[in-house]
Design a protein around this motif. Structure first.
Motif, PDB file in Angstrom:
ATOM      1  N   THR A 214       0.807  -1.226   0.000  1.00  0.00           N
ATOM      2  CA  THR A 214       0.000   0.000   0.000  1.00  0.00           C
ATOM      3  C   THR A 214       0.837   1.271   0.000  1.00  0.00           C
ATOM      4  N   PRO A 247      -7.908   4.097  -2.208  1.00  0.00           N
ATOM      5  CA  PRO A 247      -8.141   3.920  -3.643  1.00  0.00           C
ATOM      6  C   PRO A 247      -6.916   4.351  -4.438  1.00  0.00           C
ATOM      7  N   GLY A 248      -6.562   3.576  -5.445  1.00  0.00           N
ATOM      8  CA  GLY A 248      -5.378   3.916  -6.244  1.00  0.00           C
ATOM      9  C   GLY A 248      -4.118   3.297  -5.680  1.00  0.00           C
ATOM     10  N   ALA A 249      -4.153   2.862  -4.445  1.00  0.00           N
ATOM     11  CA  ALA A 249      -2.971   2.234  -3.857  1.00  0.00           C
ATOM     12  C   ALA A 249      -2.877   0.791  -4.337  1.00  0.00           C
ATOM     13  N   THR A 250      -1.679   0.236  -4.306  1.00  0.00           N
ATOM     14  CA  THR A 250      -1.497  -1.155  -4.684  1.00  0.00           C
ATOM     15  C   THR A 250      -1.939  -2.054  -3.543  1.00  0.00           C
TER      16      THR A 250
END
Lengths: 314, 314
Positions: A214, A247-250
């Motif tokens: 993250t 959101p958008g994080a791995t």
């Protein structure tokens, strides 16, 4: 040497099909799940977590648990695992002939209520029901302590709380423990310290680490875990999975990136990286979106490029 | 402890304005470069590489080198660095009153020809011209050995070749060495071994490590470097920069993700992370595209979320 004690072999538990697919926006068709698991089975992975025997209402994406578990082609060197929340799930796992089940409770009371809709005591009561059911069978049982490295609601988690959870698990007969960094809050120092401490508390108890990337620290945390003596890691093809709060994080650490790092560093994983990359290459089509793995985009470090030709006099 | 010898302080050299902007598809306007450097100067970073005194034809994106160097507001605690390819560049750096210049040659002959359009001997001859020019001035000079951990054309680079390059640099009077993993080929074991060896070869010589996250190993390599005694690292805001041979891959290690990892691990960097994240937040607007930093997307690990409210009976 770069470590005092270099690992002879690292064991990887592939969780994409369960931990990744459960939160995908689209249901992955059963035959695609089976094909993926069968392809993964031929890569040399030690374990594959194939599904979750939960209520189809709770996780509709895994409503085909039985079909998946019964139709995959079992490879004799792979341990097939499923997540199980309660005795009913344990029955289903036994009926499908799984090798291992994984029971999950959060160290954080708040996270357990949010995630499992139960108090920790209620989770443990469910687990006792599972253990009563599987006692005397061949089914192995591992217990996962979620949010071991931090809770997105409560913040820091005291190591004593992690110890308490693991003690409860071991006391009821589970044979192995996973410490999970459920939302990517762990840092390398914390990993090193908690793994060292865990090994002092529970010498000889098999330990698996579950990291998310993250905040970009996933593979650094693996390195810190290795340096402290851990040799077993969860990872997810393409880095599937993730955290609804970022959101958008791995998501989970990426299996092919992990294997690439370890094999490049001379640490055997038993995994055929080229074969694994071949499976990973098909993943964006299966899930319908790009995935976060880096090695698939950049190629292995050993993949060379032709040198550009230069003009005269240069 | 997780390391035998934990670093007291890590020094970060911010390279986005030079290493990142030079390959951006769009020219970043001079006033935006200056504003970014001024904002970075107030974050506590040890060094900022602000531009490159190359020919404007070679790198049009940095054609405003003098304007940038002369118009930034210098912070007394920050070392301002520029890349310099030859004596003419050295003159320009002296005229602009830079604190330090950075000379770059690849350990790989093939990569040096492709990147610099010179043989390594020709690069060293240029560097001697620079050293003749700056001798007796206050300008510090560091030498970067590019492709120290591998060459995308040649493959592996013998450590003896890295040693040879560093010896050439030190013999002509450079005061510090950077070992650069120019295209993200380094693995943690290799980093640990090369850093340990370097410190044996050149005790007391200041060493900086320059990593890319091309294959996801960037922060793990930092950890391996730290464990081997390195305390100085290049990094790029938002992870700007990159490798032309790996489209879609990430570039330099991301400064804010690096600071977040180190500070979370209790290793001081001198950088105010919140302030740095504030600067990073503006970066996508400056470059006109999304950037690869993870902490900006996910938030710091200490940023908690409200627990979801649960229905009755749950």
């Amino acid at each position: 040497m770069w470590f005092a004690e270099a690992p002879q072999r690292v064991f990887i538990n592939e969780v994409s099909v369960r931990d990744g697919f459960q939160i995908e926006p689209q249901f992955v068709p059963t035959e695609q799940k089976i094909a993926l698991i069968d392809a993964l089975s031929a890569t040399g992975l030690a374990k594959i977590e194939i599904t979750s025997f939960v209520s189809p209402k709770a996780i509709p994406n895994l409503r085909d648990a039985e079909a998946v578990a019964k139709q995959i082609r079992r490879h004799e060197d792979v341990t097939y695992v499923a997540l199980v929340p309660n005795a009913r799930g344990g029955e289903r796992a036994l009926e499908c002939g799984l090798d291992e089940i994984n029971l999950v409770m959060s160290a954080s009371e708040t996270h357990n209520r949010a995630n499992m809709r139960m108090t920790c005591e209620q989770s443990l009561a469910q687990f006792r029901g599972v253990m009563d059911l599987v006692r005397g069978t061949d089914l192995a049982v591992s217990g996962c302590v979620a949010t071991s490295f931090g809770c997105p609601f409560e913040g820091g988690i005291a190591p004593a709380r992690v110890r308490w959870a693991a003690e409860q698990y071991l006391a009821m007969g589970m044979h192995a423990i996973t410490l999970a960094d459920t939302t990517g809050m762990a840092d390398p120092r914390q990993v090193g310290e908690l793994v060292s401490t865990f090994r002092e508390w529970f010498p000889g108890v098999p330990l698996t680490l579950h990291f998310h990337n993250t905040r970009g620290m996933g593979l650094a945390n693996v390195l810190a875990g290795l340096a402290a003596g851990a040799t077993s890691f969860d990872a997810s093809l393409g880095g599937l999975g993730g955290c609804p709060f970022a959101p958008g994080a791995t998501g989970n650490i990426c299996t092919e990136d992990l294997v690439h790092m370890l094999e490049s560093s001379g640490i055997p994983t038993g995994v055929d990286l080229d074969r694994l990359l071949g499976v990973a290459r098909a993943l964006p089509d299966v899930v319908g979106h790009d995935v976060s793995g880096q090695v698939l985009k950049a190629g292995k470090r050993t993949e060379l490029h032709p040198a550009p030709s230069l003009g005269a006099g240069q």
